[in-house]
Design an enzyme around this catalytic site. Structure first.
Site, PDB file in Angstrom:
ATOM      1  N   GLU A   1      15.461  -4.585  19.243  1.00  0.00           N
ATOM      2  CA  GLU A   1      16.868  -4.293  19.518  1.00  0.00           C
ATOM      3  C   GLU A   1      17.697  -5.033  18.476  1.00  0.00           C
ATOM      4  OE1 GLU A   1      20.239  -6.055  22.513  1.00  0.00           O
ATOM      5  OE2 GLU A   1      18.218  -5.779  23.328  1.00  0.00           O
TER       6      GLU A   1
ATOM      7  N   ARG B   1      26.127  -7.323  16.192  1.00  0.00           N
ATOM      8  CA  ARG B   1      26.956  -8.522  16.035  1.00  0.00           C
ATOM      9  C   ARG B   1      27.224  -8.836  14.569  1.00  0.00           C
ATOM     10  NH1 ARG B   1      23.380 -12.462  19.957  1.00  0.00           N
ATOM     11  NH2 ARG B   1      23.024 -10.924  21.617  1.00  0.00           N
TER      12      ARG B   1
ATOM     13  N   LYS C   1      19.728  -3.455  32.124  1.00  0.00           N
ATOM     14  CA  LYS C   1      19.562  -4.786  31.560  1.00  0.00           C
ATOM     15  C   LYS C   1      20.226  -5.786  32.504  1.00  0.00           C
ATOM     16  CE  LYS C   1      21.201  -7.495  27.567  1.00  0.00           C
ATOM     17  NZ  LYS C   1      21.814  -7.403  26.220  1.00  0.00           N
TER      18      LYS C   1
END
Length: 215
Positions: free
Chosen positions: A45, A49, A132
């Site tokens: 993943e 950012r 999640k």
């Protein structure tokens, strides 16, 4: 008309560890993916950012044995960009209807972040089979997942935040947990320092731990 998020469980069953990868230089993306694969981990993943994320996703998508997705996807625009770069799954720290729309339109699994029953219900309305649980440690850990599993017996959870080698066994031993998510085997400093052999070693250590738990 509301779409339906594709079933994420087949992907998660094949990938009990979903590494969270933060890349500052896309030039390190291929070597990072190769190091993970060499250690027995076949997915990653890559978080949005950093500015390098889109290019890194595109580069990692071409590595044999690697399924790359986009993390920290906060809105529809990021989801569209990630899909164009080759992302095969989306992950968010919370719920986004915009990301869910892209996931449904493009048939890409989406793991929205949840902490509460309300958030799980929102995801279920879109057909989500897995969510999640974030931040895993700070949000109550495994006891909280067990509590949420009561009213949602068919929902799978992927804890992220506070998961590490020392406690991943406890998480994965619970039937509510589809996979675990973490960054200890592929830390930002390791990538930045070009320590790819160490990434492979830590990945192999984690992969072997999974085999012990789920054999």
């Amino acid at each position: 008309m509301m779409g339906r998020i594709p079933d994420a469980l087949p992907f998660l069953r094949e990938n009990p560890i979903v590494p969270v990868v933060v890349i500052d230089d896309a030039g390190a993306a291929v070597a990072t993916a190769q190091a993970l694969v060499a250690g027995g981990i076949g997915c990653a993943e890559v978080t949005f950012r950093t500015d390098a994320a889109p290019e890194a996703i595109a580069a990692m998508a071409g590595v044999e044995g690697m399924t790359v997705g986009a993390g920290t996807v906060l809105n529809r625009a990021q989801a569209e960009q990630a899909a164009e770069c080759g992302a095969k799954f989306f992950v968010s720290p919370g719920w986004s209807a915009g990301v869910a729309e892209v996931a449904a339109e493009r048939n890409i699994p989406y793991l929205p972040g949840v902490q509460t029953a309300t958030e799980i219900m929102m995801a279920l309305e879109w057909g989500a089979t897995a969510v999640k649980f974030f931040p895993g440690g700070e949000a109550g850990g495994l006891p909280m997942v067990k509590a949420l599993r009561g009213p949602f017996p068919h929902t799978a959870f992927v804890p992220s935040g506070g998961v590490k080698l020392a406690n991943m066994g406890e998480w994965l031993a619970d039937p509510a947990i589809a996979s675990v998510s973490g960054s200890w085997m592929v830390g930002r400093a390791l990538i930045g320092g070009g320590e790819f052999e160490e990434i492979t070693r830590l990945s192999r250590e984690a992969s072997e731990k999974v085999k012990e738990i789920r054999r």
